[in-house]
Design a protein around this motif. Structure first.
Motif, PDB file in Angstrom:
ATOM      1  N   ALA A 171       2.665  11.867 -10.033  1.00 39.16           N
ATOM      2  CA  ALA A 171       2.009  13.183 -10.094  1.00 39.16           C
ATOM      3  C   ALA A 171       3.051  14.304 -10.138  1.00 39.16           C
ATOM      4  O   ALA A 171       2.913  15.266 -10.894  1.00 39.16           O
ATOM      5  N   LYS A 172       4.099  14.167  -9.327  1.00 39.03           N
ATOM      6  CA  LYS A 172       5.163  15.191  -9.326  1.00 39.03           C
ATOM      7  C   LYS A 172       5.888  15.216 -10.667  1.00 39.03           C
ATOM      8  O   LYS A 172       6.198  16.280 -11.192  1.00 39.03           O
ATOM      9  N   ALA A 173       6.165  14.042 -11.218  1.00 37.76           N
ATOM     10  CA  ALA A 173       6.874  13.974 -12.498  1.00 37.76           C
ATOM     11  C   ALA A 173       6.034  14.567 -13.626  1.00 37.76           C
ATOM     12  O   ALA A 173       6.560  15.237 -14.519  1.00 37.76           O
ATOM     13  N   ALA A 174       4.729  14.339 -13.587  1.00 40.17           N
ATOM     14  CA  ALA A 174       3.851  14.872 -14.629  1.00 40.17           C
ATOM     15  C   ALA A 174       3.779  16.394 -14.585  1.00 40.17           C
ATOM     16  O   ALA A 174       3.559  17.043 -15.609  1.00 40.17           O
ATOM     17  N   ASP A 175       3.982  16.957 -13.414  1.00 39.69           N
ATOM     18  CA  ASP A 175       3.882  18.412 -13.241  1.00 39.69           C
ATOM     19  C   ASP A 175       5.226  18.997 -12.806  1.00 39.69           C
ATOM     20  O   ASP A 175       5.283  19.921 -12.020  1.00 39.69           O
ATOM     21  N   ILE A 176       6.318  18.453 -13.350  1.00 41.44           N
ATOM     22  CA  ILE A 176       7.657  18.829 -12.895  1.00 41.44           C
ATOM     23  C   ILE A 176       7.972  20.305 -13.146  1.00 41.44           C
ATOM     24  O   ILE A 176       8.716  20.923 -12.407  1.00 41.44           O
ATOM     25  N   ARG A 177       7.369  20.883 -14.161  1.00 34.39           N
ATOM     26  CA  ARG A 177       7.654  22.294 -14.485  1.00 34.39           C
ATOM     27  C   ARG A 177       7.176  23.250 -13.391  1.00 34.39           C
ATOM     28  O   ARG A 177       7.626  24.379 -13.316  1.00 34.39           O
ATOM     29  N   SER A 178       6.257  22.786 -12.526  1.00 37.15           N
ATOM     30  CA  SER A 178       5.761  23.663 -11.467  1.00 37.15           C
ATOM     31  C   SER A 178       6.561  23.535 -10.166  1.00 37.15           C
ATOM     32  O   SER A 178       6.313  24.270  -9.225  1.00 37.15           O
ATOM     33  N   LEU A 179       7.510  22.621 -10.118  1.00 37.13           N
ATOM     34  CA  LEU A 179       8.301  22.436  -8.902  1.00 37.13           C
ATOM     35  C   LEU A 179       9.269  23.606  -8.715  1.00 37.13           C
ATOM     36  O   LEU A 179       9.681  24.247  -9.684  1.00 37.13           O
ATOM     37  N   PRO A 180       9.661  23.884  -7.473  1.00 33.97           N
ATOM     38  CA  PRO A 180      10.529  25.033  -7.192  1.00 33.97           C
ATOM     39  C   PRO A 180      11.851  25.024  -7.957  1.00 33.97           C
ATOM     40  O   PRO A 180      12.360  26.075  -8.314  1.00 33.97           O
ATOM     41  N   SER A 198       0.831  -1.208   0.000  1.00 37.38           N
ATOM     42  CA  SER A 198       0.000   0.000   0.000  1.00 37.38           C
ATOM     43  C   SER A 198       0.862   1.253   0.000  1.00 37.38           C
ATOM     44  O   SER A 198       0.583   2.205  -0.742  1.00 37.38           O
ATOM     45  N   LEU A 199       1.915   1.263   0.819  1.00 34.71           N
ATOM     46  CA  LEU A 199       2.794   2.426   0.871  1.00 34.71           C
ATOM     47  C   LEU A 199       3.541   2.607  -0.451  1.00 34.71           C
ATOM     48  O   LEU A 199       3.732   3.738  -0.906  1.00 34.71           O
ATOM     49  N   CYS A 200       3.940   1.510  -1.069  1.00 33.74           N
ATOM     50  CA  CYS A 200       4.608   1.599  -2.370  1.00 33.74           C
ATOM     51  C   CYS A 200       3.673   2.206  -3.410  1.00 33.74           C
ATOM     52  O   CYS A 200       4.079   3.049  -4.207  1.00 33.74           O
ATOM     53  N   HIS A 201       2.419   1.783  -3.390  1.00 34.51           N
ATOM     54  CA  HIS A 201       1.435   2.321  -4.341  1.00 34.51           C
ATOM     55  C   HIS A 201       1.275   3.832  -4.144  1.00 34.51           C
ATOM     56  O   HIS A 201       1.276   4.597  -5.108  1.00 34.51           O
ATOM     57  N   VAL A 202       1.159   4.249  -2.904  1.00 37.55           N
ATOM     58  CA  VAL A 202       1.018   5.682  -2.610  1.00 37.55           C
ATOM     59  C   VAL A 202       2.260   6.435  -3.058  1.00 37.55           C
ATOM     60  O   VAL A 202       2.167   7.492  -3.696  1.00 37.55           O
ATOM     61  N   ALA A 203       3.436   5.892  -2.760  1.00 37.13           N
ATOM     62  CA  ALA A 203       4.684   6.567  -3.131  1.00 37.13           C
ATOM     63  C   ALA A 203       4.805   6.721  -4.650  1.00 37.13           C
ATOM     64  O   ALA A 203       5.175   7.790  -5.147  1.00 37.13           O
ATOM     65  N   VAL A 204       4.487   5.674  -5.389  1.00 32.27           N
ATOM     66  CA  VAL A 204       4.576   5.737  -6.852  1.00 32.27           C
ATOM     67  C   VAL A 204       3.544   6.711  -7.412  1.00 32.27           C
ATOM     68  O   VAL A 204       3.831   7.470  -8.340  1.00 32.27           O
ATOM     69  N   THR A 205       2.352   6.731  -6.843  1.00 29.88           N
ATOM     70  CA  THR A 205       1.309   7.659  -7.292  1.00 29.88           C
ATOM     71  C   THR A 205       1.753   9.107  -7.083  1.00 29.88           C
ATOM     72  O   THR A 205       1.601   9.951  -7.976  1.00 29.88           O
ATOM     73  N   VAL A 206       2.333   9.401  -5.929  1.00 33.09           N
ATOM     74  CA  VAL A 206       2.817  10.762  -5.645  1.00 33.09           C
ATOM     75  C   VAL A 206       3.977  11.108  -6.580  1.00 33.09           C
ATOM     76  O   VAL A 206       4.020  12.206  -7.146  1.00 33.09           O
TER      77      VAL A 206
END
Length: 116
Positions: free
Chosen positions: A62-71, A51-59
């Motif tokens: 999501a971060k990789a898909a929106d990498i241009r918005s990261l600091p 379950s934790l692996c699934h959550v980690a991969v999902t997060v």
């Protein structure tokens, strides 16, 4: 250790990122840890780990898909190290795609193998 905490010994761990093609990467994570929870059933620990692996991969996805918005997106675009890394990863992905395509071309189709 503080009250309400659990000691977790991590003996080893590894993460592998393997480019499979344009925009596709396989993430493989392997680890060996001891949570010192002898009273907790192994099946529950396994379920929690999955379950934790699934959550980690999902997060991560999501971060990789929106990498241009990261600091640090500006550094990704301008830093020489990131450019060097991107060129190497792109070259690796291109070689891998070429090798996979060549291997598929050499393998006869199922129907041809069945007829033989």
């Amino acid at each position: 250790r503080g009250k309400g905490t659990v000691q977790l010994d991590v003996h080893e761990g590894a993460i592998e990122l393997e480019p499979l093609g344009a925009g596709v990467t396989r993430l493989r994570a392997v680890g060996n840890a001891n949570p010192h929870l002898s009273a907790v059933p192994t099946s529950l620990i396994n379920w929690l780990a999955r379950s934790l692996c699934h959550v980690a991969v999902t997060v991560l996805e999501a971060k990789a898909a929106d990498i241009r918005s990261l600091p640090h997106a500006q550094r990704l675009a301008s830093d020489e190290v990131y450019r060097w890394l991107a060129l190497r990863l792109d070259a690796h992905a291109a070689r891998r795609t070429t090798n996979v395509s060549a291997a598929k071309a050499k393998t006869p189709a199922k129907s041809m193998r069945a007829a033989a």
